[in-house]
Scaffold this motif. Structure first.
Motif, mmCIF file in Angstrom:
data_model
loop_
_atom_site.group_PDB
_atom_site.id
_atom_site.type_symbol
_atom_site.label_atom_id
_atom_site.label_comp_id
_atom_site.label_asym_id
_atom_site.label_seq_id
_atom_site.Cartn_x
_atom_site.Cartn_y
_atom_site.Cartn_z
ATOM 1 N N TRP A 65 0.836 -1.227 -0.099
ATOM 2 C CA TRP A 65 0.085 0.064 0.149
ATOM 3 C C TRP A 65 0.918 1.220 0.065
ATOM 4 C CZ3 TRP A 65 -5.547 -0.078 0.753
ATOM 5 C CH2 TRP A 65 -6.055 -1.461 0.748
ATOM 6 N N TYR A 66 0.141 2.410 -0.547
ATOM 7 C CA TYR A 66 0.947 3.611 -0.676
ATOM 8 C C TYR A 66 0.323 4.841 -0.048
ATOM 9 C CZ TYR A 66 2.668 7.829 -2.879
ATOM 10 O OH TYR A 66 2.964 9.107 -3.271
ATOM 11 N N SER A 67 0.883 5.669 0.560
ATOM 12 C CA SER A 67 0.292 6.851 1.098
ATOM 13 C C SER A 67 1.221 8.171 0.598
ATOM 14 C CB SER A 67 -0.069 6.988 2.592
ATOM 15 O OG SER A 67 -0.564 8.143 2.976
ATOM 16 N N GLU A 68 0.743 9.146 0.123
ATOM 17 C CA GLU A 68 1.652 10.332 -0.085
ATOM 18 C C GLU A 68 1.985 10.894 1.265
ATOM 19 O OE1 GLU A 68 -0.790 13.315 -2.240
ATOM 20 O OE2 GLU A 68 -1.231 11.675 -4.087
ATOM 21 N N SER A 74 -4.750 7.997 3.781
ATOM 22 C CA SER A 74 -5.321 7.931 2.382
ATOM 23 C C SER A 74 -4.324 6.915 1.771
ATOM 24 C CB SER A 74 -5.125 9.197 1.686
ATOM 25 O OG SER A 74 -4.037 9.957 1.684
ATOM 26 N N PHE A 75 -4.344 5.794 2.323
ATOM 27 C CA PHE A 75 -3.507 4.525 1.850
ATOM 28 C C PHE A 75 -4.150 4.076 0.783
ATOM 29 C CE2 PHE A 75 -0.893 4.697 5.428
ATOM 30 C CZ PHE A 75 0.433 4.314 4.905
ATOM 31 N N ARG A 76 -3.493 3.813 -0.434
ATOM 32 C CA ARG A 76 -4.117 2.987 -1.765
ATOM 33 C C ARG A 76 -3.171 1.781 -1.802
ATOM 34 N NH1 ARG A 76 -3.489 8.438 -3.573
ATOM 35 N NH2 ARG A 76 -1.984 7.740 -5.025
ATOM 36 N N GLN A 77 -3.962 0.827 -2.446
ATOM 37 C CA GLN A 77 -3.281 -0.425 -2.735
ATOM 38 C C GLN A 77 -2.440 -0.163 -3.940
ATOM 39 O OE1 GLN A 77 -5.698 -4.018 -2.424
ATOM 40 N NE2 GLN A 77 -3.855 -5.401 -2.859
ATOM 41 N N LEU A 78 -1.219 -0.845 -4.032
ATOM 42 C CA LEU A 78 -0.412 -0.901 -5.269
ATOM 43 C C LEU A 78 -0.460 -2.266 -6.013
ATOM 44 C CD1 LEU A 78 2.975 0.811 -4.166
ATOM 45 C CD2 LEU A 78 1.187 1.830 -5.730
ATOM 46 N N TRP A 79 -0.390 -2.115 -7.308
ATOM 47 C CA TRP A 79 -0.512 -3.511 -8.120
ATOM 48 C C TRP A 79 0.609 -3.373 -8.800
ATOM 49 C CZ3 TRP A 79 -4.425 -6.529 -6.238
ATOM 50 C CH2 TRP A 79 -5.686 -6.013 -5.935
ATOM 51 N N TYR A 114 5.363 3.768 2.110
ATOM 52 C CA TYR A 114 4.984 2.535 1.451
ATOM 53 C C TYR A 114 4.789 1.505 2.657
ATOM 54 C CZ TYR A 114 6.202 4.382 -3.046
ATOM 55 O OH TYR A 114 6.173 5.249 -4.033
#
Length: 397
Positions: A65-68, A74-79, A114
């Motif tokens: 997962w990633y966050s600015e 506001s984490f978003r999963q990475l693919w 990350y």
């Protein structure tokens, strides 16, 4: 007695269920980190990799997962393949779960937090469960800085009679002053080139083929990654070493090699020379093996054939600047070669014996008569001596 049977069956079933639960509690293991990702500072255009190693039973699942920066909520999963295929994720599941996250061609927007998440909880993907209770997490902060600007001289090509080459690098912009700069050639530091100056210079006097290669000027900073720039020095290849000759017995393995200087690294080819000139090696028998790496090549010939393999072999090195070749001679001896000296001595002995026998058998009859004549007078002289003795005895009487 009949009511007792159901009671025994119920007790047996209870024991089985209890044993199964106990076995599961003993064999299961919650997920735990063996290796967590580490924070890094990188420059724009670089690449970073984060590692995550997790143990558990059953084998845990891993997600990235990633966050600015400054937005940890506001984490978003990475693919794999995200960010226009600049993101790569490789995961292997075995005794442990191991995953590697890589991001290439970094931009300033790639900076952030990350997070490696792992879980072997059966409820981990249940949307009604709180992820904080079913997933364990490990975070790393990646900082991306603008790459310093370095102006460099153009690449050079070494030619015959060239007097010198001056390599120059100038650090035109950076986030801080450099601590020092130095030069490297083909990945190794050049001794005596460290300096605190922003302008780095390195001179090659009377350059030759072995001076060709990749030169890098490196600037070290106190609180940031090093910055560098590359200058290529090119030249035609020159073969500096090769096996001039190889002597082997039939059935053995022969090894021929060539090594060169020059850059770019050459393309190597091998040929066999006959009355028509160099020709491609016929490998229908599968006995020829070539291996080449950068400035070195090797030709191996297995199970040598005394009728097919002896002769001259040519190695050729070629790049965009030019080419160079050298010859090697392969000699293949018979398996009887070690016996030749002994056979030669034996042949000499046989010839000598034959000469003696023939000589003895071919003696002339006159030679035998001469021998008898020489023996006759000796006998006569002895008889005369006896007569003289008898005469002396009579005179005395």
């Amino acid at each position: 007695m009949i009511p007792g049977k159901p009671r025994a069956a119920v007790m047996s079933l209870s024991v089985v269920i209890f044993g199964t639960l106990m076995l599961q509690s003993v064999s299961s293991q919650n997920a735990g980190f063996v290796k967590s990702p580490l924070s890094e500072t990188k420059l724009t255009g670089d690449t970073f990799e984060l590692y995550c190693d997790v143990v558990g039973n059953p084998t845990p699942e891993i997600q990235w997962w990633y966050s600015e920066i400054n937005r940890a909520d506001s984490f978003r999963q990475l693919w794999d393949g995200a960010r226009r295929r600049r993101v790569s994720i490789g995961t292997a599941y075995g005794v442990n779960s191991v995953s590697v996250l890589g991001v290439s061609h970094l931009t300033l927007d790639d900076a952030g937090t990350y997070e490696c998440r792992a879980s072997n909880d059966p409820r981990r993907n249940n949307l009604h469960q709180n992820p904080a209770t079913t997933w364990i997490r490990a975070q790393a902060t990646v900082t991306v800085l603008q790459k310093p600007s370095i102006s460099v001289t153009d690449s050079f090509t070494i030619t015959a009679g060239m007097d010198s080459i001056l390599l120059q690098c100038n650090l035109t912009s950076a986030y801080s002053a450099p601590q020092e700069s130095y030069w490297m050639k083909n990945g190794e530091e050049i001794a005596g080139t460290r300096t605190p100056n922003k302008n780095a210079e390195y001179r090659l006097n009377r350059p030759r083929g072995d001076d060709a290669g990749v030169y890098i000027c490196v600037y070290d900073f106190e609180m940031a990654p090093s910055a560098n720039a590359t200058i290529e020095i090119k030249s035609a290849p020159m073969i500096t070493g090769h096996k001039r000759s190889e002597n082997k017995n039939e059935g053995e393995r022969a090894v021929l090699y060539c090594k060169s200087v020059g850059y770019p690294h050459p393309v190597w080819t091998w040929h066999k020379i006959d009355h028509t000139g160099p020709r491609d090696i016929d490998n229908t028998t599968g006995r020829f093996f070539t291996s080449s790496r950068e400035n070195y090549t090797e030709l191996q010939i297995a199970d040598l054939d005394i009728n097919l393999d002896p002769g001259e072999y040519l190695c050729n090195a070629s790049n965009v600047i030019g080419s160079h070749n050298e010859r090697s001679v392969l000699r293949v001896r018979s398996l009887l070669a070690p016996l030749w000296p002994l056979l030669g001595v034996l042949a000499e002995i046989i010839i000598l014996v034959v000469i003696i026998v023939v000589y003895e058998k071919r003696k002339k009859p006159e030679d035998l008569q001469d021998d008898d004549d020489l023996a006759g007078p000796v006998k006569t002289n002895s008889t005369n001596n006896h007569k003289d003795k008898n005469l002396r005895q009579r005179n005395t009487n």
